[in-house]
Design an enzyme around this catalytic site. Sequence first.
Site, short mmCIF file in Angstrom:
data_model
loop_
_atom_site.label_atom_id
_atom_site.label_comp_id
_atom_site.label_asym_id
_atom_site.label_seq_id
_atom_site.Cartn_x
_atom_site.Cartn_y
_atom_site.Cartn_z
N ARG A 61 -9.43 1.66 9.13
CA ARG A 61 -9.11 0.41 9.40
C ARG A 61 -10.31 -0.56 9.75
NH1 ARG A 61 -3.30 0.91 9.18
NH2 ARG A 61 -2.15 -1.09 9.66
N ARG A 67 11.14 -6.81 5.06
CA ARG A 67 10.65 -5.47 4.82
C ARG A 67 11.89 -4.53 5.75
NH1 ARG A 67 5.10 -2.94 5.17
NH2 ARG A 67 4.91 -3.93 7.30
N LYS A 110 0.74 -1.25 -0.29
CA LYS A 110 0.13 0.11 0.14
C LYS A 110 0.95 1.28 -0.04
CE LYS A 110 -2.02 -1.08 3.99
NZ LYS A 110 -1.87 -2.27 4.24
N ARG A 122 -1.50 -8.76 13.50
CA ARG A 122 -1.88 -7.80 12.79
C ARG A 122 -2.66 -8.24 11.53
NH1 ARG A 122 3.78 -6.10 11.60
NH2 ARG A 122 3.16 -4.55 10.23
N ARG A 136 11.29 -2.52 11.04
CA ARG A 136 10.02 -1.95 12.17
C ARG A 136 10.13 -2.86 13.12
NH1 ARG A 136 4.86 -0.49 8.38
NH2 ARG A 136 4.00 -1.26 10.52
P1 AMP Z 1 0.82 0.62 9.53
O1 AMP Z 1 2.26 1.32 9.06
O2 AMP Z 1 -0.09 0.84 8.62
O3 AMP Z 1 1.08 -0.99 9.28
O4 AMP Z 1 0.66 0.98 10.77
C1 AMP Z 1 1.41 0.54 11.99
C2 AMP Z 1 0.78 0.37 13.33
O5 AMP Z 1 -0.10 1.87 13.49
C3 AMP Z 1 -0.73 -0.46 12.98
O6 AMP Z 1 -0.22 -1.97 13.25
C4 AMP Z 1 -1.57 0.08 14.27
O7 AMP Z 1 -0.93 -0.30 15.53
C5 AMP Z 1 -1.50 1.56 13.92
N1 AMP Z 1 -2.20 2.34 13.13
C6 AMP Z 1 -2.01 2.53 11.89
N2 AMP Z 1 -3.12 3.14 11.22
C7 AMP Z 1 -4.31 2.90 12.36
C8 AMP Z 1 -5.55 3.13 12.22
N3 AMP Z 1 -6.42 3.58 11.16
N4 AMP Z 1 -6.33 2.89 13.33
C9 AMP Z 1 -5.55 2.37 14.38
N5 AMP Z 1 -4.25 1.88 14.38
C10 AMP Z 1 -3.46 2.30 13.47
#
Ligand code: AMP
Length: 220
Positions: free
Chosen positions: A88, A127, A13, A174, A162
């Site tokens: 989400r 990654r 994404k 996740r 990460r």
């Molecule tokens: P990502 O980089 O999109 O994988 O996001 C990393 C982490 O940030 C996720 O595993 C969640 O813990 C948190 N996070 C990101 N976007 C959201 C969202 N829209 N709602 C809640 N938690 C989020």
Amino acid sequence: MILLMLGAQGTGKGTVAGILSQKTGWPQISTGDIFRKNISEKTELGIEANKYIAAGNLVPDEITVPMVKARLQEADAKEGAILDGFPRTIAQAEKLDEILAESNRKVDLVINLTTPRDEIITRILNRRVCSNQDCKATYNLTMHPSKVEGICDKCGAKLVQREDDSNRESIERRLAIYDEKTKPLVDYYSAKGIVTNQEVSERINRLGKDVAEDVYKMIV
Ligand code: AMP
């Protein structure tokens, strides 16, 4: 125009959103990136959000929704924005509809990325991301390595893994949350007739950059 990225972790994404952002000039609004920047700067929001993120849980809506609302109100998002990682959940999608309606906007196109689950896990484990929060370039140890091992091609900063990508438990947690809470959004937006399903997979030799090219043709 408001574009929205959907798809499990590791489907690309961020890559697709980044390319589309460069091509359109619309900002890529990644909630994960905003959280990570706050964590590295040790802001109050970052310290609070990290309690959830490190464990692979969702950050509560009381923190996430106002943060996205404020970002969408910034001047650079007036013409358009590419949302990556938000919404989400159905509750967040409904909130987003409300926020956008306040400025007579709506979600125009949802790009739903699909990748076979075994490929996803390998992609996440491989990654690596740039530690410079203003760069955020993403690499993959096998598919898209940096020219010099451990160093970002774009800005020369160190590449890191990460924290939430470094153990299988967090990754699987996740992905389970994605299946339970985020996947229903595909139906939510399909009912509005605004979803384009795009497969990203090494097996069919179709990567994020190929999807970005195809989607760009749809929106110009
Ligand atoms: P990502 O980089 O999109 O994988 O996001 C990393 C982490 O940030 C996720 O595993 C969640 O813990 C948190 N996070 C990101 N976007 C959201 C969202 N829209 N709602 C809640 N938690 C989020």
